[in-house]
Design a protein around this motif. Structure first.
Motif, PDB file in Angstrom:
ATOM      1  N   ASN A  30       0.887  -1.169   0.000  1.00 34.85           N
ATOM      2  CA  ASN A  30       0.000   0.000   0.000  1.00 34.85           C
ATOM      3  C   ASN A  30       0.926   1.220   0.000  1.00 34.85           C
ATOM      4  O   ASN A  30       1.534   1.522   1.029  1.00 34.85           O
ATOM      5  CB  ASN A  30      -0.897  -0.037   1.251  1.00 34.85           C
ATOM      6  CG  ASN A  30      -1.686   1.247   1.401  1.00 34.85           C
ATOM      7  OD1 ASN A  30      -1.968   1.931   0.414  1.00 34.85           O
ATOM      8  ND2 ASN A  30      -2.061   1.578   2.615  1.00 34.85           N
ATOM      9  N   PRO A  31       1.075   1.896  -1.140  1.00 38.19           N
ATOM     10  CA  PRO A  31       2.121   2.923  -1.256  1.00 38.19           C
ATOM     11  C   PRO A  31       1.808   4.258  -0.567  1.00 38.19           C
ATOM     12  O   PRO A  31       1.685   5.304  -1.200  1.00 38.19           O
ATOM     13  CB  PRO A  31       2.235   3.101  -2.774  1.00 38.19           C
ATOM     14  CG  PRO A  31       0.901   2.746  -3.313  1.00 38.19           C
ATOM     15  CD  PRO A  31       0.307   1.717  -2.382  1.00 38.19           C
ATOM     16  N   VAL A  32       1.702   4.206   0.764  1.00 37.63           N
ATOM     17  CA  VAL A  32       1.423   5.422   1.552  1.00 37.63           C
ATOM     18  C   VAL A  32       2.634   6.346   1.499  1.00 37.63           C
ATOM     19  O   VAL A  32       3.764   5.915   1.746  1.00 37.63           O
ATOM     20  CB  VAL A  32       1.171   5.054   3.039  1.00 37.63           C
ATOM     21  CG1 VAL A  32       0.910   6.300   3.876  1.00 37.63           C
ATOM     22  CG2 VAL A  32       0.049   4.067   3.167  1.00 37.63           C
ATOM     23  N   ALA A  33       2.401   7.625   1.209  1.00 39.18           N
ATOM     24  CA  ALA A  33       3.488   8.619   1.270  1.00 39.18           C
ATOM     25  C   ALA A  33       3.568   9.136   2.711  1.00 39.18           C
ATOM     26  O   ALA A  33       2.537   9.313   3.363  1.00 39.18           O
ATOM     27  CB  ALA A  33       3.185   9.761   0.309  1.00 39.18           C
ATOM     28  N   PRO A  34       4.790   9.359   3.199  1.00 38.60           N
ATOM     29  CA  PRO A  34       4.918   9.747   4.606  1.00 38.60           C
ATOM     30  C   PRO A  34       4.694  11.247   4.837  1.00 38.60           C
ATOM     31  O   PRO A  34       5.473  11.914   5.529  1.00 38.60           O
ATOM     32  CB  PRO A  34       6.362   9.346   4.935  1.00 38.60           C
ATOM     33  CG  PRO A  34       7.083   9.475   3.636  1.00 38.60           C
ATOM     34  CD  PRO A  34       6.088   9.164   2.546  1.00 38.60           C
ATOM     35  N   VAL A  35       3.657  11.760   4.229  1.00 43.02           N
ATOM     36  CA  VAL A  35       3.314  13.186   4.379  1.00 43.02           C
ATOM     37  C   VAL A  35       1.793  13.296   4.556  1.00 43.02           C
ATOM     38  O   VAL A  35       1.058  12.430   4.074  1.00 43.02           O
ATOM     39  CB  VAL A  35       3.737  14.021   3.135  1.00 43.02           C
ATOM     40  CG1 VAL A  35       5.233  14.244   3.092  1.00 43.02           C
ATOM     41  CG2 VAL A  35       3.268  13.373   1.834  1.00 43.02           C
ATOM     42  N   PRO A  36       1.338  14.383   5.212  1.00 45.46           N
ATOM     43  CA  PRO A  36      -0.110  14.574   5.318  1.00 45.46           C
ATOM     44  C   PRO A  36      -0.719  14.799   3.936  1.00 45.46           C
ATOM     45  O   PRO A  36      -0.024  15.327   3.055  1.00 45.46           O
ATOM     46  CB  PRO A  36      -0.240  15.843   6.179  1.00 45.46           C
ATOM     47  CG  PRO A  36       1.105  16.039   6.813  1.00 45.46           C
ATOM     48  CD  PRO A  36       2.109  15.407   5.910  1.00 45.46           C
ATOM     49  N   PRO A  37      -1.964  14.431   3.653  1.00 42.67           N
ATOM     50  CA  PRO A  37      -2.864  13.844   4.655  1.00 42.67           C
ATOM     51  C   PRO A  37      -2.694  12.330   4.804  1.00 42.67           C
ATOM     52  O   PRO A  37      -3.231  11.761   5.753  1.00 42.67           O
ATOM     53  CB  PRO A  37      -4.250  14.164   4.075  1.00 42.67           C
ATOM     54  CG  PRO A  37      -4.036  14.169   2.584  1.00 42.67           C
ATOM     55  CD  PRO A  37      -2.642  14.693   2.364  1.00 42.67           C
TER      56      PRO A  37
END
Ligand SMILES: N[C@@H](CCC(=O)N[C@@H](CS)C(=O)NCC(=O)O)C(=O)O
Length: 217
Positions: A30-37
């Motif tokens: 799951n390619p979540v970016a480590p930035v908001p949101p």
């Protein structure tokens, strides 16, 4: 199937992907970016309280931090082990993992950030002064140290792949994505080590998804 949360170009996410490949564990990413949101999402924060990637979800259990995840994977899927059996060799391997995650990351990170992240994510030209400072002042002591740790073989500790190689190789891959490789005249053992390690099937497999992402695929 377990899920690894985090964008593939993160060197810390790559560490986990390499370990998963080496252990032949199937997983989803799951390619979540480590930035908001994205990293503010409460479900993600429950897995990664600091909002950093990677996080690893295995059924109803989840945990964050690449080093912690690697230790978990080795307990749940012991073969092949990525920790040397001998206590002192194991301590050396985990120390070198820590060295890669801290000093080497601090040396390589700014070059990757300026050359790749600034352009791709912030539409900014690279700051050459930052790159020069990292290349001139941070890379040499980190590479000198690694050169002294290598014995001319394929691995940093013993005669099989360990967390030391996974973490170091992951940062060397970041250096390569940024368009650099260790100067073989100055660091011959490190240059040869990088070449063979990044040529390993697990690293090559990870590079496919990374390259696709960097090309916008
Ligand atoms: N010690 C952590 C470091 C993870 C880390 O710093 N990941 C970066 C991406 S490469 C991140 O999430 N940065 C966002 C932040 O620091 O808020 C690990 O090994 O997993």
């Amino acid at each position: 199937m377990p899920t690894l949360h985090g964008i593939p170009v993160s060197p810390f996410v790559r560490k986990v992907r390499i370990a998963l490949q080496e252990k032949s564990i199937s997983y989803e990413i799951n390619p979540v970016a480590p930035v908001p949101p994205a990293n503010d999402d409460p479900k993600f924060r429950a897995m990664s309280p600091l909002g950093k990637v990677p996080a690893y979800e295995d059924g109803d259990f989840s945990i964050s931090d690449s080093s912690v995840i690697l230790a978990y994977l080795d307990r749940t899927n012991p073969a092949p082990s990525i920790y040397p059996q001998d206590a002192q060799a194991c301590a050396r391997a985990t120390w070198l993992e820590e060295f890669a995650d801290s000093s080497l990351a601090e040396a390589v990170g700014p070059i990757f950030f300026q050359r790749i992240v600034a352009k791709a994510f912030f539409q900014r030209e690279p700051d050459q002064a930052v790159i020069d400072q990292a290349m001139g002042e941070r890379i040499p002591p980190a590479f000198d140290y690694l050169e002294g740790q290598l014995n001319g073989g394929d691995f940093l500790v013993g005669d099989q792949l360990s967390v030391a190689d996974i973490a170091t190789g992951s940062m060397l891959r970041t250096f390569r994505i940024a368009g650099e490789s260790p100067d073989s005249a100055r660091w011959p053992k490190l240059a040869a080590y990088a070449e063979q390690l990044l040529g390993r099937a697990s690293f090559k497999e990870c590079a496919i998804a990374e390259d696709a992402m960097l090309k916008g695929g």
